[in-house]
Enzyme design. Structure first.
Site, PDB file in Angstrom:
ATOM      1  N   SER A  83     -18.506  62.934   1.059  1.00 48.22           N
ATOM      2  CA  SER A  83     -19.271  62.179   2.053  1.00 48.22           C
ATOM      3  C   SER A  83     -18.339  61.825   3.203  1.00 48.22           C
ATOM      4  O   SER A  83     -17.384  61.056   3.024  1.00 48.22           O
ATOM      5  CB  SER A  83     -19.832  60.897   1.425  1.00 48.22           C
TER       6      SER A  83
ATOM      7  N   HIS B 238     -21.702  65.999   2.614  1.00 48.28           N
ATOM      8  CA  HIS B 238     -22.730  64.966   2.584  1.00 48.28           C
ATOM      9  C   HIS B 238     -22.626  64.107   3.842  1.00 48.28           C
ATOM     10  O   HIS B 238     -21.571  63.538   4.134  1.00 48.28           O
ATOM     11  CB  HIS B 238     -22.535  64.118   1.329  1.00 48.28           C
TER      12      HIS B 238
ATOM     13  N   ASP C 154     -24.210  60.916   5.843  1.00 54.89           N
ATOM     14  CA  ASP C 154     -25.033  59.712   5.701  1.00 54.89           C
ATOM     15  C   ASP C 154     -25.545  59.254   7.050  1.00 54.89           C
ATOM     16  O   ASP C 154     -24.778  58.840   7.917  1.00 54.89           O
ATOM     17  CB  ASP C 154     -24.196  58.598   5.069  1.00 54.89           C
TER      18      ASP C 154
ATOM     19  N   MET D 114     -27.566  56.521   8.995  1.00 51.65           N
ATOM     20  CA  MET D 114     -28.030  55.127   8.829  1.00 51.65           C
ATOM     21  C   MET D 114     -28.510  54.569  10.157  1.00 51.65           C
ATOM     22  O   MET D 114     -27.891  54.819  11.198  1.00 51.65           O
ATOM     23  CB  MET D 114     -26.884  54.265   8.312  1.00 51.65           C
TER      24      MET D 114
ATOM     25  N   HIS E 291     -28.426  62.838   4.298  1.00 52.61           N
ATOM     26  CA  HIS E 291     -29.055  61.755   3.543  1.00 52.61           C
ATOM     27  C   HIS E 291     -29.555  60.723   4.544  1.00 52.61           C
ATOM     28  O   HIS E 291     -28.768  59.967   5.101  1.00 52.61           O
ATOM     29  CB  HIS E 291     -27.987  61.178   2.584  1.00 52.61           C
TER      30      HIS E 291
ATOM     31  N   MET F 142     -30.945  57.489   5.631  1.00 52.41           N
ATOM     32  CA  MET F 142     -31.233  56.095   5.261  1.00 52.41           C
ATOM     33  C   MET F 142     -31.824  55.453   6.506  1.00 52.41           C
ATOM     34  O   MET F 142     -31.193  54.646   7.182  1.00 52.41           O
ATOM     35  CB  MET F 142     -29.936  55.406   4.813  1.00 52.41           C
TER      36      MET F 142
ATOM     37  N   MET G  10     -29.273  57.006  -6.019  1.00 51.15           N
ATOM     38  CA  MET G  10     -28.230  56.129  -5.474  1.00 51.15           C
ATOM     39  C   MET G  10     -27.618  55.328  -6.610  1.00 51.15           C
ATOM     40  O   MET G  10     -28.330  54.632  -7.341  1.00 51.15           O
ATOM     41  CB  MET G  10     -28.825  55.147  -4.461  1.00 51.15           C
TER      42      MET G  10
ATOM     43  N   ASP H 279     -25.047  59.606  -5.933  1.00 52.71           N
ATOM     44  CA  ASP H 279     -24.382  59.182  -4.703  1.00 52.71           C
ATOM     45  C   ASP H 279     -23.928  57.734  -4.791  1.00 52.71           C
ATOM     46  O   ASP H 279     -24.753  56.817  -4.799  1.00 52.71           O
ATOM     47  CB  ASP H 279     -25.371  59.364  -3.534  1.00 52.71           C
TER      48      ASP H 279
HETATM   49  C1  DX5 Z   1     -23.804  54.987   0.775  1.00 51.59           C
HETATM   50  C2  DX5 Z   1     -23.780  56.462   1.024  1.00 51.59           C
HETATM   51  C3  DX5 Z   1     -22.806  57.232   0.209  1.00 51.59           C
HETATM   52  C4  DX5 Z   1     -21.366  56.840   0.383  1.00 51.59           C
HETATM   53  C5  DX5 Z   1     -20.635  57.150  -0.879  1.00 51.59           C
HETATM   54  O1  DX5 Z   1     -24.902  54.443   1.425  1.00 51.59           O
HETATM   55  O2  DX5 Z   1     -25.062  57.020   0.781  1.00 51.59           O
HETATM   56  O3  DX5 Z   1     -22.961  58.625   0.446  1.00 51.59           O
HETATM   57  O4  DX5 Z   1     -20.747  57.510   1.452  1.00 51.59           O
HETATM   58  O5  DX5 Z   1     -19.338  56.656  -0.777  1.00 51.59           O
HETATM   59  P1  DX5 Z   1     -18.440  56.366  -2.064  1.00 51.59           P
HETATM   60  O6  DX5 Z   1     -18.254  57.667  -2.790  1.00 51.59           O
HETATM   61  O7  DX5 Z   1     -17.166  55.856  -1.462  1.00 51.59           O
HETATM   62  O8  DX5 Z   1     -19.155  55.350  -2.903  1.00 51.59           O
HETATM   63 ZN    ZN Z   2     -25.244  59.223   0.870  1.00 52.13          ZN
END
Ligand code: DX5
Ligand code: ZN
Length: 214
Positions: free
Chosen positions: A8, A33, A35, A37, A66, A68, A137, A173
């Site tokens: 990620s 990956h 993210d 947001m 992903h 969010m 998650m 994740d």
């Molecule tokens: C959190 C993200 C994850 C995050 C995971 O909202 O969806 O993808 O980057 O990070 P680690 O592996 O550090 O928990």
């Molecule tokens: Zn994620």
């Protein structure tokens, strides 16, 4: 199904994003990956389709986005145009899931449903034939570097039962390290996302291989 490791980039050094992406690609990552947001669905902001498009231009790795975000329907086209290969949005959003999954798949992208730790999987059977993967998650979404929520293992096992013989991947994740990777692998996860554990390590190749072989 072969286990895939998906770093990620949230935990990478954004000032040297290209270098970081090339480094994990070189180190044996199977996908990236990303993210996304919106500061509304989760209390954090990251980046949008413009950055994703730039990432696409420098890597051959499949891009796993992903979302969010509160309004996935408004952004599906933009992320697909930017070149993602996997696209998930959250079951907690007020969305016409089925029409979105169909749209994503019609455009040749794998469609996934993401589920927060406190959300039950009761709605999963209703959409299971419309998706390619389930993103479970194992931390509260919004930030990297949090501790793995142990109940997620039970959720993986229950999801596996719902999937049955279908070719649907399970992605985990949040909070993945060698110990938690072992737990989720035993529960037969297919895609391991890891942010901090890879990007804060000294040797990406060693860490990725270590996660693969726990
Ligand atoms: C959190 C993200 C994850 C995050 C995971 O909202 O969806 O993808 O980057 O990070 P680690 O592996 O550090 O928990
Ligand atoms: Zn994620």
């Amino acid at each position: 199904m072969k286990l895939k490791i998906a770093p990620s980039i949230l935990s990478s050094d954004f000032l040297h994003l290209e270098k970081e992406i090339r480094a994990v690609e070189q180190a044996g990552a199977d996908m990236l990956h990303l993210d996304i947001m919106d500061g509304h669905f989760v209390p954090n902001l990251t980046f949008g389709p413009g950055i994703v498009k730039k990432v696409r231009s420098i890597t051959h790795l499949p891009i796993d986005a992903h979302l969010m975000i509160t309004n996935p329907a408004d952004f599906i086209d933009k992320f697909i145009d930017a070149g993602v290969n996997y696209l998930s949005f959250h079951i907690e959003t007020d969305t016409n899931y089925v029409s979105l999954f169909r749209k994503i798949r019609k455009l040749g992208v794998k469609a996934g449903i993401a589920i927060n730790p406190e959300t039950s999987i009761d709605a999963l059977p209703g959409v299971i034939d419309e998706i390619d993967y389930v993103l479970i998650m194992s931390v509260h979404p919004g930030f990297g570097g949090q501790a793995f929520i142990e109940e997620s293992v039970k959720k993986i096992i229950e999801t596996k039962v719902i999937i049955g013989s279908r070719q649907i991947e399970i992605e985990i994740d949040g909070g993945i390290n060698y110990q938690t990777a072992k737990l989720v692998k035993e529960a037969s996860v297919n895609i391991l996302v890891a942010g901090n554990f890879i990007f804060k390590s000294d040797d990406y190749a060693k860490t990725i291989a270590g996660l693969r072989n726990v």
